[in-house]
Design a protein around this motif. Sequence first.
Motif, PDB file in Angstrom:
ATOM      1  N   ILE A  32       0.876  -1.106   0.071  1.00  0.00           N
ATOM      2  CA  ILE A  32      -0.046   0.092   0.158  1.00  0.00           C
ATOM      3  C   ILE A  32       0.830   1.367  -0.036  1.00  0.00           C
ATOM      4  O   ILE A  32       2.047   1.438   0.503  1.00  0.00           O
ATOM      5  CB  ILE A  32      -1.008   0.029   1.182  1.00  0.00           C
ATOM      6  N   ASP A  33       0.344   2.241  -0.423  1.00  0.00           N
ATOM      7  CA  ASP A  33       1.222   3.432  -0.485  1.00  0.00           C
ATOM      8  C   ASP A  33       1.501   4.017   0.954  1.00  0.00           C
ATOM      9  O   ASP A  33       0.822   3.683   2.039  1.00  0.00           O
ATOM     10  CB  ASP A  33      -0.039   4.814  -0.829  1.00  0.00           C
ATOM     11  N   PHE A 135      -9.108   3.573   1.243  1.00  0.00           N
ATOM     12  CA  PHE A 135      -9.747   2.624   0.372  1.00  0.00           C
ATOM     13  C   PHE A 135      -9.176   2.467  -1.144  1.00  0.00           C
ATOM     14  O   PHE A 135      -8.926   1.354  -1.568  1.00  0.00           O
ATOM     15  CB  PHE A 135     -11.264   2.394   0.333  1.00  0.00           C
ATOM     16  N   GLY A 136      -8.896   3.622  -1.715  1.00  0.00           N
ATOM     17  CA  GLY A 136      -8.509   3.803  -2.817  1.00  0.00           C
ATOM     18  C   GLY A 136      -7.157   3.112  -2.963  1.00  0.00           C
ATOM     19  O   GLY A 136      -6.662   2.568  -4.034  1.00  0.00           O
ATOM     20  N   ALA A 137      -6.314   3.472  -1.883  1.00  0.00           N
ATOM     21  CA  ALA A 137      -4.866   2.802  -1.891  1.00  0.00           C
ATOM     22  C   ALA A 137      -5.110   1.374  -1.729  1.00  0.00           C
ATOM     23  O   ALA A 137      -4.094   0.651  -2.352  1.00  0.00           O
ATOM     24  CB  ALA A 137      -4.082   3.484  -0.869  1.00  0.00           C
ATOM     25  N   ARG A 140      -5.724  -0.116  -5.351  1.00  0.00           N
ATOM     26  CA  ARG A 140      -4.438  -0.204  -6.062  1.00  0.00           C
ATOM     27  C   ARG A 140      -3.295  -1.194  -5.693  1.00  0.00           C
ATOM     28  O   ARG A 140      -2.977  -1.800  -6.401  1.00  0.00           O
ATOM     29  CB  ARG A 140      -3.881   1.120  -6.149  1.00  0.00           C
ATOM     30  N   ALA A 141      -3.092  -1.545  -4.426  1.00  0.00           N
ATOM     31  CA  ALA A 141      -2.135  -2.389  -3.962  1.00  0.00           C
ATOM     32  C   ALA A 141      -2.688  -3.747  -4.243  1.00  0.00           C
ATOM     33  O   ALA A 141      -2.104  -4.670  -4.600  1.00  0.00           O
ATOM     34  CB  ALA A 141      -2.000  -2.159  -2.493  1.00  0.00           C
ATOM     35  N   TYR A 142      -4.005  -3.939  -3.990  1.00  0.00           N
ATOM     36  CA  TYR A 142      -4.368  -5.242  -4.490  1.00  0.00           C
ATOM     37  C   TYR A 142      -4.403  -5.665  -5.913  1.00  0.00           C
ATOM     38  O   TYR A 142      -3.948  -6.895  -6.399  1.00  0.00           O
ATOM     39  CB  TYR A 142      -5.921  -5.683  -4.043  1.00  0.00           C
ATOM     40  N   MET A 162     -10.530  -4.391  -7.914  1.00  0.00           N
ATOM     41  CA  MET A 162     -11.198  -3.724  -6.895  1.00  0.00           C
ATOM     42  C   MET A 162     -11.237  -2.218  -7.315  1.00  0.00           C
ATOM     43  O   MET A 162     -10.135  -1.594  -7.448  1.00  0.00           O
ATOM     44  CB  MET A 162     -10.251  -3.832  -5.633  1.00  0.00           C
ATOM     45  N   LEU A 163     -12.520  -1.712  -7.249  1.00  0.00           N
ATOM     46  CA  LEU A 163     -12.683  -0.380  -7.604  1.00  0.00           C
ATOM     47  C   LEU A 163     -13.189   0.620  -6.495  1.00  0.00           C
ATOM     48  O   LEU A 163     -14.215  -0.056  -5.800  1.00  0.00           O
ATOM     49  CB  LEU A 163     -13.684  -0.043  -8.698  1.00  0.00           C
ATOM     50  N   ASN A 164     -12.896   1.960  -6.341  1.00  0.00           N
ATOM     51  CA  ASN A 164     -13.135   2.404  -5.108  1.00  0.00           C
ATOM     52  C   ASN A 164     -14.420   3.376  -5.671  1.00  0.00           C
ATOM     53  O   ASN A 164     -14.412   4.565  -5.816  1.00  0.00           O
ATOM     54  CB  ASN A 164     -11.894   3.571  -5.041  1.00  0.00           C
TER      55      ASN A 164
END
Length: 401
Positions: A32-33, A135-137, A140-142, A162-164
């Motif tokens: 994750i970021d 949740f956006g991060a 992106r990580a997934y 996965m979309l935020n």
Amino acid sequence: MQNTAHSGTGPMAIISSDSHIIEPPDLWTSRIDREYRDRAPQVARIDGNDFWMFDGQRIGSVSGRRRRSGSVATKPDVVAARGAVLTHSTFEDVDPAAYTPSLYLAANRIDGVVGAVIRPTQGITNYCIAEPDIFGAICRAYNDWIADFCAEDRDALKPVAMLNNYDPDDAVREIERTARLGFSGGMISCYPGAERNYGHPDYERLWAAAAAHRFPLSLHVLTNYNGPYGVNFAKVNYSLRVNADYWVRMSLADLIFAGVFERHPELVVETSEHEGGWIPYFQWQMDWTWNQRIRKRAQASATPRPPSDYFRRNVYVSIIYDPFAVAARHQIGIDRLMWGSDFPHEQSTQPNSIPFLADLLAEVPEDEAHAIVFGNAARLFGFDADALLKQAGPVPLAVAS
């Protein structure tokens, strides 16, 4: 094979429209970021069992055990087990095929599954983290991790991003990014809450982007904004599980009555793991409401056609066990019904998917059975059907008539 799915021993190649992986315990803490690493979902061992944690709360448990025989709590006085999604196990109990690409492919091929549409496991209940930035991060990580996983065989493994949906602009950017990476669709919350349901105008850019990229959007069970089945993870009971389709019905009705499919005719939404026996009544009830409560009262409507028309045109349905959905396949749409093994979850039909399907589809003509277990998913998620069929070879359905 003759006229039914189980009456012979010819080829029956399978595409699982709903498969999963089990995320490694360090997926989010390592990827994750950096600014979110202190709050990233992580695994903690509590009373001998592994649980996913966020802000000190249990939001998931480890699934995908080698023995997929249902969840049994060894210490019910320690961890409540009222039909929850708790699996009472540790990551060491997880089948390595759930997170190792080469083993994953082998386990599916043994099961007759030549193609798999892959969704997360813990990522599903992460949708209870309705804070847009973190949740956006998480998404992106997934998505970066699953892209690497599916690189093992891009023809056989199709990832769903996965979309935020809690930040539609972020979701649009991730659609564009993951579409370039070869993803076959995206997942949004099954129910994002009444205040900002999917009839809200803020989502218009999300619908437009998904339609433009021909990116199917999945409404998967357990992805509610306020926890699986609409309650905190540890409070899930059997009654809630039995009524899981309530949430997807709300979102589908919101989409239809708000005119989303009228404005975006190329948009495709998929209901995943909610089974489908409820659909005929749901369609009838929507049409009755449209006729009796909207048209006859001369009320304004965003849907010039009966709601069931939009359902049959814009909605795909993925089931596992449901014989009532199979019986209602013509009303749902022979070209819209799909089947998934749910591998590697504990309720998966693997490694017995072939005999299971032979029984489930026993009265279904061969061409319709092929559409349900292969053709519809191949078309929707962009598999090379001819290549998969050549790879499959003969798959016997050794089930007595």
